[in-house]
Design an enzyme around this catalytic site. Sequence first.
Site, PDB file in Angstrom:
ATOM      1  N   SER A 154     -33.322 -29.722-178.515  1.00  0.00           N
ATOM      2  CA  SER A 154     -32.569 -29.822-177.270  1.00  0.00           C
ATOM      3  C   SER A 154     -31.098 -30.109-177.560  1.00  0.00           C
ATOM      4  O   SER A 154     -30.428 -29.318-178.208  1.00  0.00           O
ATOM      5  CB  SER A 154     -33.208 -30.872-176.360  1.00  0.00           C
ATOM      6  OG  SER A 154     -32.736 -30.746-175.036  1.00  0.00           O
ATOM      7  N   ASP A 206     -38.763 -23.209-169.556  1.00  0.00           N
ATOM      8  CA  ASP A 206     -37.549 -23.872-170.028  1.00  0.00           C
ATOM      9  C   ASP A 206     -36.329 -23.145-169.480  1.00  0.00           C
ATOM     10  O   ASP A 206     -36.157 -21.943-169.720  1.00  0.00           O
ATOM     11  CB  ASP A 206     -37.521 -23.858-171.563  1.00  0.00           C
ATOM     12  CG  ASP A 206     -36.436 -24.762-172.133  1.00  0.00           C
ATOM     13  OD1 ASP A 206     -35.531 -25.170-171.376  1.00  0.00           O
ATOM     14  OD2 ASP A 206     -36.494 -25.045-173.339  1.00  0.00           O
ATOM     15  N   HIS A 226     -39.878 -27.489-171.465  1.00  0.00           N
ATOM     16  CA  HIS A 226     -38.836 -28.098-172.293  1.00  0.00           C
ATOM     17  C   HIS A 226     -39.163 -29.577-172.508  1.00  0.00           C
ATOM     18  O   HIS A 226     -39.413 -30.321-171.565  1.00  0.00           O
ATOM     19  CB  HIS A 226     -37.478 -27.976-171.593  1.00  0.00           C
ATOM     20  CG  HIS A 226     -36.332 -28.514-172.393  1.00  0.00           C
ATOM     21  ND1 HIS A 226     -35.567 -27.718-173.214  1.00  0.00           N
ATOM     22  CD2 HIS A 226     -35.819 -29.761-172.513  1.00  0.00           C
ATOM     23  CE1 HIS A 226     -34.642 -28.449-173.800  1.00  0.00           C
ATOM     24  NE2 HIS A 226     -34.770 -29.702-173.380  1.00  0.00           N
TER      25      HIS A 226
END
Length: 326
Positions: free
Chosen positions: A165, A260, A290
């Site tokens: 991320s 995501d 995600h």
Amino acid sequence: MKYMNLDPELADILAKSGALQEKHEDFDIDEARRRDNDRAARIRGVLTEEIPEQVRLWWTGVPRAGGDEIPILIHRSVEQTANAPVLIWAHGGGFVSGSPLTTVSRTAALCKCAGVIVVSVDYRLLPEHHFPDNLDDIVAVVKWVMEGGLGSVAGPNRIVVGGDSAGGNLAAATCIVAQSRMMTGIVGQLLEVPVLDLSDTSNAMIEARRDAPFLAEALHKSHERYLALGATRGDPRCEPLAIENARGLPPALLVSSEVDPLRDDVYHYAARLASGGVPVETVLVEGMAHGTQGFTKRFPQAARAQRRMVTWLQEVTGADNKNHCF
């Protein structure tokens, strides 16, 4: 409510946990960070991997300009020999939270199974610090490893920079900075659900705003915060997808989750890398959202993705690993 193509079992887990309603804005910053670490500990061994008993963990520090130190959590398997390759990892958390302890399930598994030493970096966070303090910390740790900071146990010319991320953003940016400074020794970049574009205009983001609005809004707010605290649109150091010429960057493995808002950015970045002649591979974790792509204890598709991360690490580093993890 439909969440794109979310795995039904995962949807149930997220609904029961309250994760889809909880916002960092509901807590002060210290409380939000504490909750992130506590949540990671609670799901370890249930949704994510236990820390293998062969992996030893210890904290130390890397000197930072100004006299203080960058905290790092080193992982080393008792089975590793000298001159082992190194994975330098940047955790996720929207640039504002997270720590090496929130990602230790993933990093410890990669340490044992891929035969790499892991250096997980506790880089400076927003809002106390602004860009590029976070990136400077990752680059400084890479330079420290290249200069032999780990001693004879590590190979300073077999380094992979990775992260998830926001940490994936910092890992990609580190490779870009290292190339511009002619820093040698990085043989790969492992980018897991990375933040690559701060514009939030992709088809996946539009889809998420319709089907997974909580997730889309959380990521969008983190990007807005980053831009308000030093990041700049069009600067590849904070928006890697803005790079015009990727030639010379290290080989890459990019892992994306199906559910995501950042999913399409992974494929756009892979195309940008490939256009520069960079060997690149993408892995899609079907049905996962995600931040849940590491739920390898419960979801076979997440375990398959981790296995590919392990074999890819072995391929790019030449790791000599005799462990049979899978």
